[in-house]
Scaffold this motif. Structure first.
Motif, short mmCIF file in Angstrom:
data_model
loop_
_atom_site.label_atom_id
_atom_site.label_comp_id
_atom_site.label_asym_id
_atom_site.label_seq_id
_atom_site.Cartn_x
_atom_site.Cartn_y
_atom_site.Cartn_z
N PRO A 134 0.99 -1.27 -0.14
CA PRO A 134 -0.01 -0.03 -0.10
C PRO A 134 0.92 1.41 -0.08
O PRO A 134 0.44 2.20 -0.47
N SER A 135 1.77 1.12 0.38
CA SER A 135 2.88 2.41 0.53
C SER A 135 3.51 2.75 -0.93
O SER A 135 3.70 3.96 -1.24
N ASP A 136 3.44 1.77 -1.91
CA ASP A 136 3.47 2.17 -3.15
C ASP A 136 2.68 3.05 -4.01
O ASP A 136 2.91 3.59 -4.89
N LEU A 137 1.50 3.00 -3.19
CA LEU A 137 0.56 3.79 -3.70
C LEU A 137 0.24 5.02 -3.30
O LEU A 137 -0.72 5.95 -3.71
N SER A 138 0.87 5.21 -2.21
CA SER A 138 0.58 6.38 -1.44
C SER A 138 1.27 7.61 -1.88
O SER A 138 2.41 7.56 -2.55
N VAL A 139 0.73 8.82 -2.14
CA VAL A 139 1.39 10.16 -2.51
C VAL A 139 2.48 10.45 -1.41
O VAL A 139 3.37 11.04 -1.95
N THR A 140 2.00 10.67 -0.15
CA THR A 140 2.93 10.83 0.78
C THR A 140 4.24 10.15 0.79
O THR A 140 5.12 10.46 1.41
N GLN A 141 4.01 8.71 0.68
CA GLN A 141 5.23 7.87 0.93
C GLN A 141 6.11 7.36 -0.25
O GLN A 141 6.89 6.61 -0.15
N ALA A 142 5.70 7.98 -1.45
CA ALA A 142 6.56 7.83 -2.64
C ALA A 142 7.85 8.34 -2.60
O ALA A 142 8.25 9.38 -2.07
N THR A 143 8.90 7.41 -2.95
CA THR A 143 10.35 7.85 -2.76
C THR A 143 11.14 8.04 -4.25
O THR A 143 12.07 8.30 -3.91
N GLY A 144 10.29 7.85 -5.27
CA GLY A 144 10.83 8.07 -6.50
C GLY A 144 11.12 9.34 -7.03
O GLY A 144 10.36 10.47 -6.15
N PRO A 145 11.79 9.57 -8.07
CA PRO A 145 11.97 11.07 -8.74
C PRO A 145 10.61 11.32 -9.20
O PRO A 145 9.68 10.62 -9.61
N LEU A 146 10.50 12.80 -9.51
CA LEU A 146 9.04 13.45 -9.76
C LEU A 146 9.16 13.21 -11.26
O LEU A 146 9.77 13.93 -11.89
N LEU A 147 7.82 12.60 -11.67
CA LEU A 147 7.48 12.67 -13.25
C LEU A 147 8.72 12.27 -14.12
O LEU A 147 9.10 13.20 -15.05
N ALA A 148 9.66 11.32 -13.75
CA ALA A 148 10.59 10.96 -14.33
C ALA A 148 10.47 10.03 -15.59
O ALA A 148 9.40 9.24 -15.32
N THR A 166 7.51 7.63 -13.56
CA THR A 166 6.93 7.90 -12.51
C THR A 166 5.96 9.01 -12.70
O THR A 166 5.94 9.63 -13.76
N ASP A 167 5.16 9.18 -11.63
CA ASP A 167 4.34 10.15 -11.82
C ASP A 167 4.49 11.42 -11.04
O ASP A 167 5.64 11.73 -10.53
N PRO A 168 3.81 12.64 -10.96
CA PRO A 168 4.31 13.80 -10.14
C PRO A 168 4.50 13.59 -8.92
O PRO A 168 5.14 14.45 -8.44
N ALA A 169 4.07 12.43 -8.25
CA ALA A 169 4.09 12.33 -6.75
C ALA A 169 5.48 11.29 -6.66
O ALA A 169 5.73 11.06 -5.35
N GLY A 170 6.09 10.85 -7.71
CA GLY A 170 7.20 9.84 -7.47
C GLY A 170 6.72 8.31 -7.43
O GLY A 170 7.48 7.58 -7.09
N ARG A 171 5.39 8.08 -7.81
CA ARG A 171 5.06 6.67 -7.70
C ARG A 171 5.24 5.98 -9.00
O ARG A 171 5.29 6.75 -10.06
N SER A 172 5.43 4.48 -9.19
CA SER A 172 5.72 4.02 -10.45
C SER A 172 4.66 3.85 -11.05
O SER A 172 3.48 3.50 -10.66
N GLY A 176 -0.90 18.19 -15.85
CA GLY A 176 -0.11 18.72 -16.92
C GLY A 176 0.88 17.94 -17.57
O GLY A 176 1.97 18.15 -18.20
N ALA A 177 0.75 16.71 -17.81
CA ALA A 177 1.45 15.73 -18.18
C ALA A 177 1.63 15.85 -19.79
O ALA A 177 2.40 15.75 -20.43
N VAL A 178 0.36 16.32 -20.66
CA VAL A 178 0.53 16.90 -21.83
C VAL A 178 1.44 18.16 -22.31
O VAL A 178 2.24 17.69 -23.25
#
Length: 318
Positions: A74-88, A98-104, A276-278
């Motif tokens: 469940p932490s992989d889906l959390s916006v506050t617990q994401a640890t990845g790069p932002l919109l990479a 990743t999305d703007p929150a750093g989630r895969s 703003g992904a577009v």
């Protein structure tokens, strides 16, 4: 004539009993069923390349949807617990970026299949129940009841389905239950008309008249005589309805009518456009949910067409 034959008392002529009137027989005659045995039906569908591909796609998505909780925390889906790069963009460790929150994005797409498939299947079940019930009743009771049911069906057909679904979902509130009800209430008309037409064709056959002559009630005629012969059509319609239900779910969720706390393919597309992904050129945030919707809809459609070819003896599979 021998003496033995002369001493034998004459036997009364035996009367032939009508079919279905033997000891312990039911009052209605058994209808000839068009249902194909399960194993023969499955083999026939899998022998078709389109049916095999559709079944593999369906099984693949179902297995992934069921197995997601085993490897997604469940932490992989959390916006506050994401640890990845932002919109990479896609890179090692993040195959779809990743999305703007750093989630895969790959994790979100896999988890979103659970919501989209669940709503699609539940909405299809509701559609089949409403459509089959109204179609059977309208075809069997051809008096005032049948005309009233068909008038209601024509009224729903005249209304645009998407605006009606949007209005129902907005009135019922955000959530999976409201979307399921909105899709089911606006999608049953096609099934109802098909089932009614098949019911009229079945009730014109001789075994229905024989069942009525033996005293079968309306309930027995519908459940034991008509329904087994209409069931193949319902099966074909259900496989095709799942595809349209998934599309409707994605549309309603994309418009912001779904549960904002759940992850689905429609919500991913909605978040991508809203964040703003577009304009940022983050194609990896937009393309995977759309491809997932396209592939699963194609899979269900191919299976539905294959089932239709198998059950309809007049159509030769290609």
């Amino acid at each position: 004539m021998s003496a033995t034959d002369q001493s034998r008392p004459p036997q009364p002529p035996q009367q032939r009993q009508p079919a279905g009137a033997g000891p312990g027989a039911d009052i209605e005659e058994k209808a000839p069923s068009r249902l194909v045995p399960v194993w023969r039906f499955t083999v026939a569908v899998l022998r078709m390349p389109s049916g095999l591909f559709g079944v593999l796609v369906m099984l693949g998505f179902v297995v992934l949807a069921l197995a997601c909780p085993l490897f997604i925390h469940p932490s992989d889906l959390s916006v506050t617990q994401a640890t990845g790069p932002l919109l990479a963009s896609p890179r090692h460790g993040y195959l779809l970026g990743t999305d703007p929150a750093g989630r895969s994005v790959l994790t979100l797409v896999l988890w979103g299949s659970r919501t989209s498939l669940a709503i699609g299947v539940m909405a299809t079940a509701l559609t089949m129940v409403l459509g089959a019930t109204i179609g059977l009743l309208a075809g069997h009771f051809q008096g005032h009841v049948g005309r009233l049911l068909m008038h209601v069906t024509d009224w729903f057909i005249a209304l645009p389905s998407l605006p009606l679904a949007i209005a129902l979902a907005a009135v019922l509130g955000q959530g999976a239950a409201s979307i399921t009800i909105a899709i089911g209430v606006t999608s049953w008309t096609g099934t109802a008309r098909l089932v009614r037409a098949q019911t009229l064709a079945v009730e014109a056959r001789p075994f229905i008249e024989r069942a009525r002559a033996l005293g079968a009630t309306d309930t027995q005629l519908i459940t034991r005589q008509v329904l087994p012969n209409v069931m193949p059509l319902i099966l074909v319609s259900s496989t095709l309805t799942v595809a349209s239900a998934i599309l409707s779910e994605a549309t309603l969720t994309f418009l912001g009518l779904g549960d904002p706390t759940s992850v689905s393919w429609g919500s991913l597309l909605n978040n991508a456009f809203m964040q703003g992904a577009v304009t940022a050129g983050a194609w990896w945030y937009l393309v995977p949910p759309g491809i997932a919707i396209l592939v699963i809809v194609l899979g269900f459609t191919l299976v539905g067409r294959a089932v239709e070819h198998v059950l309809n003896a007049r159509v030769q599979p290609r």
